[in-house]
Enzyme design. Structure first.
Site, PDB file in Angstrom:
ATOM      1  NE  ARG A 164      -3.459  -2.207   2.965  1.00  0.00           N
ATOM      2  CZ  ARG A 164      -3.197  -3.311   3.656  1.00  0.00           C
ATOM      3  NH1 ARG A 164      -1.986  -3.473   4.188  1.00  0.00           N
ATOM      4  NH2 ARG A 164      -4.106  -4.238   3.818  1.00  0.00           N
ATOM      5  CE  LYS A 224      -6.362  -0.443   6.030  1.00  0.00           C
ATOM      6  NZ  LYS A 224      -7.508  -0.614   5.100  1.00  0.00           N
ATOM      7  CG  HIS A 269      -5.945   0.411  -4.382  1.00  0.00           C
ATOM      8  ND1 HIS A 269      -5.491  -0.023  -3.152  1.00  0.00           N
ATOM      9  CD2 HIS A 269      -7.146  -0.208  -4.577  1.00  0.00           C
ATOM     10  CE1 HIS A 269      -6.384  -0.847  -2.618  1.00  0.00           C
ATOM     11  NE2 HIS A 269      -7.390  -0.980  -3.470  1.00  0.00           N
ATOM     12  NE  ARG A 280      -3.271  -3.656  -1.054  1.00  0.00           N
ATOM     13  CZ  ARG A 280      -2.759  -4.454  -0.135  1.00  0.00           C
ATOM     14  NH1 ARG A 280      -1.473  -4.752  -0.162  1.00  0.00           N
ATOM     15  NH2 ARG A 280      -3.519  -4.951   0.825  1.00  0.00           N
ATOM     16  CE1 TYR A 312      -6.204  -4.618  -2.799  1.00  0.00           C
ATOM     17  CE2 TYR A 312      -8.246  -5.431  -1.861  1.00  0.00           C
ATOM     18  CZ  TYR A 312      -7.243  -4.490  -1.905  1.00  0.00           C
ATOM     19  OH  TYR A 312      -7.278  -3.412  -1.052  1.00  0.00           O
TER      20      TYR A 312
END
Length: 282
Positions: free
Chosen positions: A147, A173, A228, A231, A264
């Site tokens: 990230r 996170k 993003h 990712r 994702y």
């Protein structure tokens, strides 16, 4: 320096300055992460600017309805703003004792968007025109799935080179830490003639802000791709080429739930063709 004390931020009405500064101190006292605090404060500063002369104490439900209803936000963005405003008014004491966001900014429907992996030609284009710093940012996202906040915080002490290869300790996170093996070429970029310290030095606790890292990537990535979507690229390529192991991919991405990892990961067209061919009646 507190976020609310940064001189480069857009001005907000005087009546909002001290309450937001006090709220930032409270968030820090609660141990909230820097990225979370940054988002919350920026959301409330935008609310303050948009409402103009309305003070924090005099904000009404109708004010929030008019403000939020005028925004053409994506569901995820709307949800994030609602979380910030609700959190602020859950903390901020008002003469009336009520929370104007309590009924207005409740849960909203958030349809999960399909995976959007950056195409390989877009990644190659970005690497061709990027300077060495931005190239490393692109590769950390595309090859390790980091990230923007994780990229911003990479430090030389997080890099371990041994007989079995190079690993990177990633600070994710919620304060969660994961360790990832680093491909050889990327390891060389990370370790080449580095002085001890942050890989991307800056003014936010010694490193670049996540926003600035994201901005650098957008300068070289063709629209609409960003960090993003890189990712997502990592997740999709790792899944297709890495044996379709969702559990390993979940750990690599730092997700709490494998269902998040699935969002994702784009299924590859060849796999779909094999599935449909296998069910053919002829």
């Amino acid at each position: 320096m507190l976020i609310t004390d940064r001189p480069q931020l857009k001005a907000i009405p005087l009546e909002w300055q001290q309450p937001l500064r006090n709220w930032e101190l409270r968030l820090r006292a609660e141990g909230k992460r820097e990225a979370t605090i940054d988002v919350r404060i920026r959301h409330l500063r935008r609310l303050a600017r948009d409402l103009g002369n309305v003070t924090p104490e005099s904000v009404t439900e109708d004010d929030l309805v008019q403000w939020a209803g005028s925004k053409n936000w994506a569901p995820e963005t709307r949800h994030a703003y609602y979380m910030s405003v609700t959190a602020f008014y859950s903390w901020h004491t008002r003469p009336t004792g009520n929370n104007p966001a309590e009924r207005v900014m409740c849960g909203i429907s958030r349809q999960q968007p399909p995976p959007r992996p950056t195409p390989e030609d877009a990644v190659r284009h970005a690497l061709q025109i990027a300077n060495p710093r931005t190239e490393l940012i692109i590769r950390l996202a595309a090859e390790l799935g980091l990230r923007c906040a994780e990229i911003a915080q990479v430090h030389t002490r997080d890099i371990d080179t041994g007989e079995d290869g190079c690993t990177l300790t990633v600070h994710g996170k919620g304060g969660k830490v994961r360790v990832l093996p680093v491909p050889l070429a990327l390891a060389r970029l990370l370790t080449h003639e580095r002085e001890d310290g942050f890989i991307f030095p800056g003014k936010v606790n010694g490193h670049l802000s996540p926003r600035h890292v994201s901005k650098l990537a957008r300068k070289v990535l063709p629209a609409p791709w960003n960090l993003h979507s890189l990712r997502h690229r990592f997740a999709t390529v790792a899944y297709v080429r890495g044996g379709h192991d969702l559990i390993a991919l979940q750990q690599a991405l730092g997700h709490n739930n494998v269902a998040t990892t699935q969002r994702y990961t784009q299924c590859d067209a060849t796999a779909l063709t094999h599935l449909v061919t296998a069910t053919s009646l002829t």
